[in-house]
Design a protein around this motif. Structure first.
Motif, PDB file in Angstrom:
ATOM      1  N   ALA A 285       0.873  -1.179   0.000  1.00  9.86           N
ATOM      2  CA  ALA A 285       0.000   0.000   0.000  1.00  9.86           C
ATOM      3  C   ALA A 285       0.905   1.223   0.000  1.00  9.86           C
ATOM      4  N   ARG A 286       0.808   2.027  -1.047  1.00  8.60           N
ATOM      5  CA  ARG A 286       1.725   3.149  -1.236  1.00  8.60           C
ATOM      6  C   ARG A 286       1.028   4.470  -0.934  1.00  8.60           C
ATOM      7  N   PHE A 287       1.677   5.300  -0.116  1.00 10.85           N
ATOM      8  CA  PHE A 287       1.179   6.628   0.191  1.00 10.85           C
ATOM      9  C   PHE A 287       1.749   7.648  -0.788  1.00 10.85           C
ATOM     10  N   ASN A 288       0.956   8.656  -1.115  1.00 15.56           N
ATOM     11  CA  ASN A 288       1.460   9.820  -1.841  1.00 15.56           C
ATOM     12  C   ASN A 288       2.019  10.785  -0.798  1.00 15.56           C
ATOM     13  N   THR A 289       3.337  10.851  -0.703  1.00 18.44           N
ATOM     14  CA  THR A 289       3.981  11.648   0.337  1.00 18.44           C
ATOM     15  C   THR A 289       4.081  13.132  -0.021  1.00 18.44           C
ATOM     16  N   SER A 423      -4.153   9.618  -3.134  1.00 20.15           N
ATOM     17  CA  SER A 423      -3.563   9.540  -1.793  1.00 20.15           C
ATOM     18  C   SER A 423      -2.948   8.178  -1.498  1.00 20.15           C
ATOM     19  N   VAL A 424      -3.634   7.110  -1.921  1.00 19.24           N
ATOM     20  CA  VAL A 424      -3.180   5.742  -1.651  1.00 19.24           C
ATOM     21  C   VAL A 424      -3.458   4.883  -2.883  1.00 19.24           C
ATOM     22  N   GLY A 453       4.585   8.203  -5.486  1.00 15.72           N
ATOM     23  CA  GLY A 453       4.491   8.510  -4.059  1.00 15.72           C
ATOM     24  C   GLY A 453       5.620   9.428  -3.650  1.00 15.72           C
ATOM     25  N   TRP A 454       6.778   9.308  -4.352  1.00 12.01           N
ATOM     26  CA  TRP A 454       7.889  10.245  -4.337  1.00 12.01           C
ATOM     27  C   TRP A 454       8.427  10.611  -2.948  1.00 12.01           C
TER      28      TRP A 454
END
Length: 526
Positions: A285-289, A423-424, A453-454
């Motif tokens: 599960a990847r967050f957009n940081t 966002s995710v 997500g960077w």
């Protein structure tokens, strides 16, 4: 050792579902495949989507490739030599290599392809400061000149995670951040562009000019012999329809069957159900940081406190624990670098504590956009578990259902959610891709050049560089523990454990072999 499951020789029963019309072309000379997802991008440099990589293994070839034991072997290369001071590597291409457009493969094509790939590959990005120049010496030879020795150079060139595929120079000169629109390679199959209908169908035809290596196939190394005239992908989004197409003989191969249907198919005398991939499939599960609320690491960590990997794994692979495993670190469980330093946060598994931590972190009801791929059952299941979790935490969730191809395009957006951002998102990765820091896509934290997500964290990047220079296994392990600990502080993604993903094929499909990726060379039909 990477988790590897023994091959599941199996047979299964028919499933009642709507009839699927078979693909065009002679069925006996065509391998009819239900792919794991829709093919929307032809460029294996621009995207890390596995479906695009599978396409690329049909069309393109590699300078060197990985065998079933993880060793790097020559592929397009006839050989390579290293100077005594280890500062010059000279590669010689095999004679007789031809692109699908009839042009000879030349050293300048390999050089241009390497340069484009190196701009996007996490492994090569770490090594690149040590590379002084890459140049063609003549039609068959090219050379790396180095500032300092790079012992991992062939491991980078031959990796499976983000392969270095060779294209004609005219295509490889395309900027690495711009998608190529023409798929011309020198691999065992050529892409049939006029039969490509994204969302429905893609076709490859045997490349009559391909000359495979003489060695036996071994993983992705050895002879890549095209033993079928055509490979035809038909996108079928409904799993029951896919199962019916397999049992009725309308399709030959199903890459990622739904786990709930495996028992039915195992009872059919006409089907084989086996774990073909060498490694477990790891959920992410990847967050957009970059954008609120997950630009706040304390909010990311609060969500992590509520995660129970078992919820995700049973949603995908069922309740039988033999089909999955908890893995609460960033490196593939069972491999030399696997550790849980700092992973205590993933063992909390408590929604109430997570909700309190979310308040303390300053969450102020910002919208959270989670995009779920409705046509990709495994990743969609992971997405639904996270959606439920975020709602139970009291977050302001907007759940968007899209097809996988749309998700792949949209995840490149760095815009706020109000302007089409996200966002995710969720994805999966082979265990092999998470064994080392140099090619671990989700660990990379170099800002704008990181995976979607960077995340931007200087300490993770410093440790990744230090791992390259480790002098012994003990030091390598120590750095891996520091990386795991820092990754749990940054929490740019949630590790969701791993599951085993079998494939299904008709019993008259012959020559199927174990490999770290889904490939279709050396396969025929009886």
């Amino acid at each position: 050792m990477i988790q590897r499951r023994s091959m599941l020789a199996a047979t299964a029963a028919g499933v009642a579902a709507p009839r699927v019309v078979g693909a065009q072309g002679g069925a006996a000379r065509s391998l009819r495949v239900i792919p794991q997802a829709n093919l929307t991008s032809l460029d294996p440099v621009w995207t890390t989507a596995v479906v695009t990589r599978n396409h690329a293994f049909l069309v393109f070839d590699q300078i060197c490739a990985q065998d079933s034991q993880g060793e790097i072997k020559p592929q397009m290369a006839e050989s390579w030599t290293v100077s005594d001071d280890k500062l010059t590597w000279t590669f010689t291409l095999r004679p007789g290599l031809v692109f699908h457009d009839g042009e000879r493969v030349l050293a300048k094509d390999a050089v241009a392809s390497i340069k484009r790939w190196a701009r996007r590959d996490p492994f090569m990005q770490v090594l690149q400061p040590n590379v002084a120049e890459i140049e063609a010496l003549d039609d068959r030879r090219f050379r790396f000149r180095l500032h300092r020795p790079v012992p991992l150079l062939v491991q980078a060139l031959g990796q499976t995670q983000f392969p270095c595929f060779v294209m004609p120079e005219r295509i490889a000169n395309t900027d690495a951040f711009t998608q190529i629109r023409e798929a011309v390679g020198s691999g065992p199959f050529r892409f049939v562009a006029n039969e490509w209908n994204p969302g429905q169908r893609a076709v490859w035809a045997k490349h009559d000019g391909y000359v495979p290596r003489q060695e036996a196939v071994d993983g992705l190394a050895g002879g890549r012999a095209p033993r079928i005239d055509r490979v035809e992908w038909t996108v079928i989004t409904d799993p029951a329809t896919s199962a019916s197409a397999m049992t009725q003989g309308e399709q030959d191969y199903w890459e990622y069957p739904l786990h709930d249907l495996l028992g039915m198919m195992r009872r059919s005398r006409d089907l084989v159900v086996e774990q073909r991939l060498l490694d477990g499939t790891y959920g992410v599960a990847r967050f957009n940081t970059l954008q609120p609320p997950f630009n706040n690491p304390a909010i990311r960590r609060a969500v992590a406190m509520a995660v129970d990997q078992r919820d995700y794994l049973t949603a995908v692979a069922g309740t039988d624990p033999r089909g999955w495993g908890v893995c609460e670190g960033v490196f593939t469980c069972g491999t030399p670098l696997a550790n849980e330093a700092g992973s205590d946060i993933l063992k909390i598994r408590n929604v109430e504590r997570a909700r309190a931590a979310l308040r303390e972190a300053g969450y102020r009801d910002e919208k959270v956009v989670l995009i779920a791929p409705g046509d990709y059952p495994q990743i969609n299941a992971l997405s639904m578990v996270t959606a439920d979790l975020l709602q139970r935490l009291g977050m302001n969730l907007e759940l968007i259902s899209a097809d996988w191809g749309t998700l792949i395009q949209r995840r490149a957006s760095k815009e706020p959610v109000e302007r089409g951002g996200w966002s995710v998102i969720h994805t999966t990765s082979s265990g092999q891709s998470l064994t080392m820091p140099v090619f671990h896509l989700f660990l990379r934290a170099n800002g704008a050049n990181a995976w979607f997500g960077w995340p931007d964290d200087a300490e993770i990047e410093r440790l990744r560089g230090a791992w390259i220079d480790a002098e012994n296994p003990a030091q390598s392990r120590q750095i891996a523990e520091q990386l795991n600990r820092r990754a749990m502080e940054v929490m740019s993604y949630l590790p969701l454990g791993y599951y085993w993903q079998p494939s299904v094929w008709r019993r008259n499909v012959q020559g199927v072999f174990r490999a770290p990726a889904t490939v279709f060379w050396n396969i025929s039909k009886g």
